[in-house]
Write an enzyme that holds these catalytic residues in place. Structure first.
Site, mmCIF file in Angstrom:
data_model
loop_
_atom_site.group_PDB
_atom_site.id
_atom_site.type_symbol
_atom_site.label_atom_id
_atom_site.label_comp_id
_atom_site.label_asym_id
_atom_site.label_seq_id
_atom_site.Cartn_x
_atom_site.Cartn_y
_atom_site.Cartn_z
ATOM 1 N N HIS A 123 37.530 33.433 38.436
ATOM 2 C CA HIS A 123 37.266 34.779 37.910
ATOM 3 C C HIS A 123 36.400 34.723 36.654
ATOM 4 C CE1 HIS A 123 41.284 34.608 35.445
ATOM 5 N NE2 HIS A 123 40.301 34.346 34.623
ATOM 6 N N GLU B 277 39.185 39.171 39.653
ATOM 7 C CA GLU B 277 39.890 38.177 40.449
ATOM 8 C C GLU B 277 39.211 38.034 41.817
ATOM 9 O OE1 GLU B 277 41.829 36.395 38.872
ATOM 10 O OE2 GLU B 277 43.629 37.371 38.082
ATOM 11 N N ASP C 81 37.392 42.625 28.605
ATOM 12 C CA ASP C 81 38.608 43.131 29.237
ATOM 13 C C ASP C 81 39.747 43.340 28.234
ATOM 14 O OD1 ASP C 81 38.873 40.392 28.761
ATOM 15 O OD2 ASP C 81 38.857 39.854 30.876
HETATM 16 P P1 PGA Z 1 40.772 30.145 29.215
HETATM 17 O O1 PGA Z 1 40.652 31.432 30.167
HETATM 18 O O2 PGA Z 1 39.547 30.148 28.378
HETATM 19 O O3 PGA Z 1 42.014 30.382 28.420
HETATM 20 O O4 PGA Z 1 40.842 28.972 30.146
HETATM 21 C C1 PGA Z 1 39.471 31.635 30.871
HETATM 22 C C2 PGA Z 1 39.649 32.785 31.825
HETATM 23 O O5 PGA Z 1 40.741 32.931 32.413
HETATM 24 O O6 PGA Z 1 38.698 33.545 32.009
#
Ligand code: PGA
Length: 263
Positions: A141, A146, A70
Site C-alpha cells: 500500500h 490497501e 492520511d
Molecule cells: P512504516 O509504514 O514506515 O511504519 O513501515 C509504511 C506504511 O505502512 O505505509
C-alpha cells in the site's frame, strides 16, 4: 526522467539523508512549494535531517504548503497515535511552519465524504503537490490504499486490512485498538503529484518493493501504479533492494547521471 528512478543507498541513514536533500532542493528552488508528507517509521530520520537543515542551514519552510496522505477516522487529533500528533511531534513543530499551511485529512469530520472532497479541492487550489513523500506497506500500500484499491481512486474512506492494523498495533497498545477506518488520498490523487518520492527501508519491504518496481501494474500491489508516473523516485537501502533483479542496472544508471541531473 520518464521512468521510475531506483536509487540504492548503503543504509537507512544514507537513504534518509538523500531523501532530505531532494526535499530541501525542492524548497530552495521554490520557497512556496507544496509538499506531501507521509507518516510511519520510514520517514522519521528523513524528517530529523530536515529539522537539522532548518536549524543549521536556515532551510525555510515558512512559505511551503503541507499535505498529509492520511489520517485515522474517529481519532482525536490530540491522540498520541494520530497522524496530526506524529507530524507536529516529528516535523512541523520544529520547522516554523504556520499552522494554517498544514493540511491533514480530518478524521473527526461529521461528514467524511464532504471532508474528502474538500481535501481534494484544497490540493487543487494550492496548485497541486510538487513532491509527495511515500512509504510502502508490507502489502504494497501507499497512503492507506490497501490492495484492491482503484488505481484511479481519489481521497476517500478506506477500511484497513488486518495486516496493516497489526503493523500499527504498537502505537495503540494493541491491534484491537487500531481504528478500522481511515481517510486516505487516493492513488489517482497521489499520481497527480509532480514528483513522487517513495522511501523504503529494511528487509520487510524487499518483497513489496520488488513487486512494485519489477512486477505487473496491479491493484493488488497499489504502489505498482507508480510505474505509470513520469517522475517517481524510489529510494532504498540495501535491505529493501535485496529482492530486485536489475540492481546492477539501477546502480549503473545512478552512477552515470549527468551532472545536471544529480541531487
Ligand atoms: P512504516 O509504514 O514506515 O511504519 O513501515 C509504511 C506504511 O505502512 O505505509
Amino acid at each position: 526522467m520518464g521512468a521510475m528512478e531506483v536509487i540504492i543507498q548503503s543504509d537507512l541513514r544514507q537513504a534518509s539523508l538523500l531523501g532530505a536533500r531532494i526535499i530541501a532542493r525542492h524548497v530552495q528552488g521554490k520557497p512556496d512549494a507544496v509538499l506531501g508528507f507521509a507518516t510511519g517509521k520510514t520517514p522519521l530520520l528523513l524528517y530529523q535531517f530536515l529539522v537539522q537543515m532548518h536549524r543549521e542551514q536556515g532551510l525555510d519552510f515558512g512559505r511551503i504548503t503541507a499535505f498529509n496522505l492520511d489520517e485515522y477516522i474517529g481519532l482525536d487529533p490530540s491522540h498520541p497515535a494520530s497522524f496530526h500528533s506524529y507530524m507536529w511531534k516529528n516535523l512541523f513543530g520544529h520547522i516554523a511552519i504556520p499552522d494554517e499551511r498544514v493540511n491533514i485529512p480530518n478524521g473527526m469530520a461529521p461528514d467524511i465524504p464532504a471532508a474528502c472532497r474538500e481535501f481534494e479541492e484544497t490540493i487543487k487550489s494550492s496548485g497541486g503537490i510538487d513532491i509527495q513523500i511515500l512509504g510502502i506497506g508490507r502489502d504494497g500500500h501507499i497512503g492507506f490504499n490497501e490492495p484492491s484499491s482503484s488505481l484511479t481512486s481519489r481521497t476517500r474512506i478506506k477500511t484497513l486490512t488486518a495486516e496493516t492494523r497489526k503493523d500499527h498495533g504498537e502505537d495503540f497498545g494493541g491491534e484491537e485498538n487500531v481504528p478500522l477506518h481511515v481517510i486516505t488520498m487516493g492513488l489517482g490523487t497521489i499520481m497527480e503529484s509532480r514528483t513522487c518520492l517513495l522511501l523504503a527501508l529494511g528487509k520487510a519491504k524487499a518483497r513489496p518493493i520488488a513487486q512494485t518496481i519489477e512486477g505487473p501494474i496491479t491493484a493488488m500491489v497499489p504502489a505498482s501504479i507508480l510505474q505509470l508516473h513520469q517522475r517517481a523516485i524510489v529510494l532504498l537501502d540495501e535491505e529493501a533492494a535485496s529482492e530486485l533483479k536489475k540492481t546492477d542496472y539501477y546502480r549503473w544508471v545512478y552512477d552515470h547521471k549527468p551532472n545536471w541531473q544529480k541531487y
